[in-house]
Design a protein around this motif. Structure first.
Motif, mmCIF file in Angstrom:
data_model
loop_
_atom_site.group_PDB
_atom_site.id
_atom_site.type_symbol
_atom_site.label_atom_id
_atom_site.label_comp_id
_atom_site.label_asym_id
_atom_site.label_seq_id
_atom_site.Cartn_x
_atom_site.Cartn_y
_atom_site.Cartn_z
ATOM 1 N N ILE A 1 0.933 -1.332 -0.072
ATOM 2 C CA ILE A 1 -0.114 -0.086 -0.007
ATOM 3 C C ILE A 1 0.963 1.175 0.040
ATOM 4 O O ILE A 1 1.669 1.471 0.930
ATOM 5 C CB ILE A 1 -0.942 -0.023 1.202
ATOM 6 N N ILE A 2 0.611 2.026 -0.934
ATOM 7 C CA ILE A 2 1.451 3.450 -1.300
ATOM 8 C C ILE A 2 0.717 4.666 -0.433
ATOM 9 O O ILE A 2 -0.652 4.926 -1.420
ATOM 10 C CB ILE A 2 2.056 3.663 -2.326
ATOM 11 N N THR A 3 0.768 5.008 0.477
ATOM 12 C CA THR A 3 -0.248 6.160 1.097
ATOM 13 C C THR A 3 0.502 7.301 1.340
ATOM 14 O O THR A 3 1.638 7.532 2.276
ATOM 15 C CB THR A 3 -1.060 5.601 2.325
ATOM 16 N N GLY A 4 0.339 8.408 0.841
ATOM 17 C CA GLY A 4 0.994 9.630 0.851
ATOM 18 C C GLY A 4 2.566 9.637 0.548
ATOM 19 O O GLY A 4 3.170 10.313 1.358
ATOM 20 N N GLY A 5 3.018 8.567 -0.381
ATOM 21 C CA GLY A 5 4.283 8.404 -0.512
ATOM 22 C C GLY A 5 5.031 7.409 0.363
ATOM 23 O O GLY A 5 6.234 7.119 0.136
ATOM 24 N N GLU A 6 4.285 6.880 1.377
ATOM 25 C CA GLU A 6 4.817 6.042 2.309
ATOM 26 C C GLU A 6 4.554 4.514 1.885
ATOM 27 O O GLU A 6 3.463 4.301 1.378
ATOM 28 C CB GLU A 6 4.607 6.232 3.599
ATOM 29 N N ASN A 7 5.379 3.763 1.949
ATOM 30 C CA ASN A 7 5.152 2.248 1.724
ATOM 31 C C ASN A 7 4.567 1.633 3.097
ATOM 32 O O ASN A 7 5.158 1.613 4.036
ATOM 33 C CB ASN A 7 6.451 1.430 1.101
ATOM 34 N N VAL A 8 3.338 0.831 3.025
ATOM 35 C CA VAL A 8 3.163 -0.004 4.207
ATOM 36 C C VAL A 8 2.804 -1.231 3.797
ATOM 37 O O VAL A 8 2.016 -1.586 2.655
ATOM 38 C CB VAL A 8 1.494 0.556 4.515
ATOM 39 N N HIS A 9 3.518 -2.278 4.343
ATOM 40 C CA HIS A 9 3.289 -3.666 4.053
ATOM 41 C C HIS A 9 2.125 -3.944 4.843
ATOM 42 O O HIS A 9 2.121 -3.954 6.041
ATOM 43 C CB HIS A 9 4.514 -4.225 4.543
#
Length: 486
Positions: A386-394
């Motif tokens: 998941i890419i949210t606000g430019g941050e990667n979330v696994h």
């Protein structure tokens, strides 16, 4: 590794009176001497049909003794086994046949009519035939000759035929034996379909080991548990959903040495159930392209670290890459596997083969971490990040924290489109926890951008046939929840 004689022929000499195959449904059994004679006759029939060394033989049949005999007969004459999924629609079967070059197709009785409607090659009954066996000379092909081709669709949805060689299958059997152990009296219960590597592997491996494979006619938890007791089974291969149902059905026999789970990530709550019940669970990370197991945890490892799949098997190396660069231990990236179990590629598809192989081996498409101790933690598919606000979330990292809440039994984390942030983190939860309690629980445990923005609840997680969480259905349910809140 020189020429590779077929396993049953080898066991005919080294252990002719050992039990090779047990039909759990009919309670029939074959010694290696008896199985060798049956394989010889089957191989003669194939020869009479025109199947020759290197030819591809399709099989549309349920897994059972007849299927096992064909597995060994193709090896004996040097042909390539191409098992087909019996549950597929005719269109799907035709798509797979278009990927390969069969010379003949064997069909089990329930599937004969469908086989004739889809095939442009001779179709023969698996169980009985008017074709008399012909004399032939057994073929001992080189180790790197193809032995089997299994279909996988991966993330593309398009079927691809994975080529597995004799070296792949034998190397996988040896590495698995080092991890699970092998005893002369072993009986491996195999309720998985033979058109998947997880179901095919016990048939091949048991013959290589000179031990017994136990084949049921279908999976029913109650009947399967009776089979485990009646036949003093020592090992079983299952997907997590099957193991969960077996635990519901009753107590396991004392004879059981390993319960190998694969085909989908093993949920931590299932591992906890096994620890409580004393079931020797061996969670596994593997795939068709690696002839089954890549990494397998022994029970103590699984109980201590339920979010990990254990360490790689012997001769196998796993790295995490960022693009083309290897990452340090503990950093998440795409898992890449190298070693003698890795496929030579996809049949007739050099473009895809070239794309998935790099200087460090086979690119799995799985996102994961190689921990400092060498164990593997699988976070999901690279495409699931998941890419949210430019941050990667696994997703797996978020799910792991949510499962630590005492009132959460299971959960799935996915991303949904968000007009402001690109994607937002969402969670579908099974358990008694409230939304407010989960939001409070995540504070101090997850960065703000990792905390679920949408939380919905369900009685159970939707799963595929193999036991994998059905992420598309999860997304649909969470999207409905979001729409109601807007």
């Amino acid at each position: 590794m020189g020429q590779m004689r077929d396993p049953v022929a080898s066991q005919r000499h080294s252990g002719p009176d050992s039990t090779a195959l047990l039909d759990a449904g009919a309670d029939e059994r074959w010694t290696y001497a008896e199985l060798d004679r049956a394989v010889e006759r089957t191989a003669g029939r194939l020869w009479a049909l025109g199947v020759r060394p290197g030819d591809q033989l399709g099989v549309l049949a349920d897994t059972g003794p007849d299927f096992a005999r064909v597995v060994h007969a193709t090896w004996r004459i040097g042909a390539v086994l191409v098992p087909l999924d019996t549950h597929l629609a005719e269109r799907e079967l035709r798509e797979r046949l278009a990927c390969v070059d069969l010379v003949a197709l064997l069909a089990g009785r329930p599937h004969a009519e469908r086989a004739r409607s889809i095939a442009e090659v001779p179709v023969e009954s698996l169980q009985a035939s008017a074709t008399e066996p012909a004399e032939f000379v057994a073929e001992d092909p080189p180790p790197d000759a193809p032995r089997v081709m299994l279909f996988t669709s991966g993330t593309t949805g398009q079927p691809k035929a994975v080529v597995l060689t004799g070296r792949n299958l034998v190397s996988s059997a040896v590495a698995s034996a080092f991890r699970l152990g092998v005893l002369p009296e072993d009986r491996w219960y195999d309720p998985l379909a033979g058109y998947h590597m997880g179901g095919l592997a016990p048939i091949v491996r048991s013959a290589l080991y000179g031990t017994c494979v136990v084949l049921p006619d279908r999976f029913d938890a109650g009947r399967a548990l009776s089979h485990l007791h009646d036949h003093e089974v020592t090992g079983v291969s299952v997907v997590p959903t099957m193991l969960d149902r077996l635990l519901d059905a009753g107590e396991f026999p004392e004879s059981l040495r390993f319960a190998l789970t694969g085909g989908a990530p093993t949920p931590p709550e299932l591992i906890a159930r096994c620890e409580e019940r004393g079931v020797p669970i061996h969670p596994t990370y593997g795939m068709t392209e690696t002839a089954s197991q890549v990494a397998t945890a022994r029970p103590a490892e699984a109980y201590a670290n339920p979010d990990r799949a254990g360490r790689p098997l012997a001769f196998t190396r796993v790295r995490a890459l960022d693009g083309e660069e290897p990452l340090a231990p503990g950093e998440p990236g795409e898992l890449v596997v190298s070693g003698p179990t890795v496929t030579t590629g996809y049949y007739g598809d050099p473009e895809t083969t070239d794309r998935v192989f790099g200087p460090y081996g086979f690119r799995t498409g799985d996102l994961g971490v190689v921990e400092p101790d060498g164990s593997i933690r699988v976070l999901g598919r690279v495409d699931d990040a998941i890419i949210t606000g430019g941050e990667n979330v696994h997703p797996a990292d978020v799910a792991r924290i949510l499962r630590e809440h005492p009132d959460v039994e299971a959960c799935a984390v996915v991303g949904l489109p968000d007009p402001e942030w690109g994607e937002r983190v969402c969670a579908l939860v099974v358990g008694e926890a409230s939304e407010a309690a989960l939001r409070a629980f995540c504070e101090g445990r997850l960065a703000d951008y990792k905390r679920p923005k949408t939380i919905a609840f369900a009685d159970s997680l939707p799963r595929t046939v193999s036991g994998t969480v059905d992420r598309e259905t999860v997304r649909d349910r969470l999207a409905e929840r979001s729409e109601r809140l807007e």
